[in-house]
Scaffold this motif. Sequence first.
Motif, PDB file in Angstrom:
ATOM      1  N   THR A  52      -7.764  -0.266  -3.561  1.00 20.38           N
ATOM      2  CA  THR A  52      -8.450  -0.961  -2.585  1.00 20.38           C
ATOM      3  C   THR A  52      -9.705  -1.532  -3.372  1.00 20.38           C
ATOM      4  O   THR A  52     -10.365  -2.255  -2.674  1.00 20.38           O
ATOM      5  CB  THR A  52      -8.988  -0.005  -1.500  1.00 20.38           C
ATOM      6  OG1 THR A  52      -9.837   1.231  -1.958  1.00 20.38           O
ATOM      7  CG2 THR A  52      -7.999   0.575  -0.689  1.00 20.38           C
ATOM      8  N   GLN A  77      -6.654  -4.645  -5.273  1.00 21.01           N
ATOM      9  CA  GLN A  77      -6.560  -5.619  -4.316  1.00 21.01           C
ATOM     10  C   GLN A  77      -5.719  -6.917  -4.903  1.00 21.01           C
ATOM     11  O   GLN A  77      -4.718  -7.583  -4.180  1.00 21.01           O
ATOM     12  CB  GLN A  77      -7.483  -6.231  -3.478  1.00 21.01           C
ATOM     13  CG  GLN A  77      -8.193  -5.310  -2.549  1.00 21.01           C
ATOM     14  CD  GLN A  77      -9.467  -5.585  -2.004  1.00 21.01           C
ATOM     15  OE1 GLN A  77      -9.579  -6.546  -0.950  1.00 21.01           O
ATOM     16  NE2 GLN A  77     -10.609  -4.776  -1.973  1.00 21.01           N
ATOM     17  N   ARG A 110      -9.649   4.295   2.219  1.00 24.13           N
ATOM     18  CA  ARG A 110      -9.715   3.583   3.238  1.00 24.13           C
ATOM     19  C   ARG A 110      -8.447   3.659   4.454  1.00 24.13           C
ATOM     20  O   ARG A 110      -7.567   3.975   3.980  1.00 24.13           O
ATOM     21  CB  ARG A 110      -9.890   1.952   2.995  1.00 24.13           C
ATOM     22  CG  ARG A 110     -10.969   1.796   1.934  1.00 24.13           C
ATOM     23  CD  ARG A 110     -11.189   0.352   1.686  1.00 24.13           C
ATOM     24  NE  ARG A 110     -12.199   0.101   0.573  1.00 24.13           N
ATOM     25  CZ  ARG A 110     -12.592  -0.981   0.010  1.00 24.13           C
ATOM     26  NH1 ARG A 110     -11.847  -2.235   0.281  1.00 24.13           N
ATOM     27  NH2 ARG A 110     -13.447  -1.414  -1.006  1.00 24.13           N
ATOM     28  N   THR A 165      -4.427   3.082   4.232  1.00 22.15           N
ATOM     29  CA  THR A 165      -3.768   3.257   3.016  1.00 22.15           C
ATOM     30  C   THR A 165      -3.087   4.985   3.103  1.00 22.15           C
ATOM     31  O   THR A 165      -3.748   5.508   4.033  1.00 22.15           O
ATOM     32  CB  THR A 165      -4.779   3.436   1.901  1.00 22.15           C
ATOM     33  OG1 THR A 165      -5.753   4.329   2.161  1.00 22.15           O
ATOM     34  CG2 THR A 165      -5.246   2.001   1.801  1.00 22.15           C
TER      35      THR A 165
END
Length: 296
Positions: free
Chosen positions: A10, A15, A34, A37
Motif C-alpha cells: 500500500t 502502489q 489498510r 487488502t
Amino acid sequence: MDKIVIAGGTGFVGQYLSKRFQTLGFQVVVIGRRRGTIQWDDHSSISEALENAAILINLAGKSVNCRYTKKNKAEIFSSRTATTTLLGELIAGCTNPPKLWLNSSTATIYRHAEDRPMTESSGEIGTGFSVDVAKLWEKTFFDFKLEKTRQVALRMAIVLGPDGGVILPFKNLVRAGLGGIQGNGQQYFSWIHIEDLFQIILFLQGRDDIDGIINCAAPNPIMNKTFMSTFRQVMNRKIGLPSPKWLLEIGAALIGTETELLLKSRWVLPERLDNNAYRFKFPTISTALEDILQPG
C-alpha cells in the motif's frame, strides 16, 4: 491470467507496481493493513492468495524515515522479520506455491563507500543499526529453503518516482532555494527509477537461472553535489543554498528523521543485472529526473 501477490503493497512502491502489473493484465492481490487488502492476521486468506501465484513481492516494513528511538528500532526490525517469517512458513504449506519470491532488502547494507563501488561479488557489508536490520532481514529470508520457490533478495537503492518517496521533499527544498549540497556533497547517491524496478521484476520472472542477491541500482550512481545540481537544472532553479552537517542534524531532529539517509555514501553497482544483460530504461540521473519532474 498470472497472479501477483504484493505484501506491504500500500506504500509508494507497492502502489506503483500494482498499477503497472494491472496494466499488463496480471491479477494483483495486496496484503497490508489498510481496508481492501488482505490483513496480516488473516493467515488462511494469505495462504489462498499464495496458492498458484506467479510472484510474491514482499515490501513490508516500517519506514526508516524516523528517529532511531528504542521503540522505533524494535518496530523496524520486527516489521521486516515477522512478515518475512510468516510468508515463508505459509509458502512452505502451499500445494502450488509462488514460483518466485522477491523479498525487499536495502543497498544500505554495504559500508559507507567513497573509495570504490560495492557489487554483489565484492561489496563489503557495513556496520551500524541499518546494516544490522538488513543482515537479519536477509538471513530470515534465506533461512527458508523452498524447493518449489526461487528466492531473490532485492538490495534496493533509493527509489525515485513521481508521487512519493524522496522526490517531494527534494522538490520542496529546491523550490525554497535550499537545493544545494548536503554535508560536503562528496557522498555517493545510488538510486533507481521506479519503472526500472518494475522492469527488473519482469526480467527476473523470466530468468529461472537467477536467484540470491540482486543490487537494484542504476548503473550510474552520482555524488550528492551532482544529484542536487541536476535536480536544480531540471527544475530550472539556479540558486541552491548548501546544508552543512550541523544544520542537517538540527533539521533531522525537528522533522523526526536521521541524517544517515542523506549523509551515508552509498556507491552501489548492479553487477549481476549488467552481467545478465538487463538494459536500464533510465540509466542516468538526468534521464530519470527529466521523466519524473517534467509536467506531462
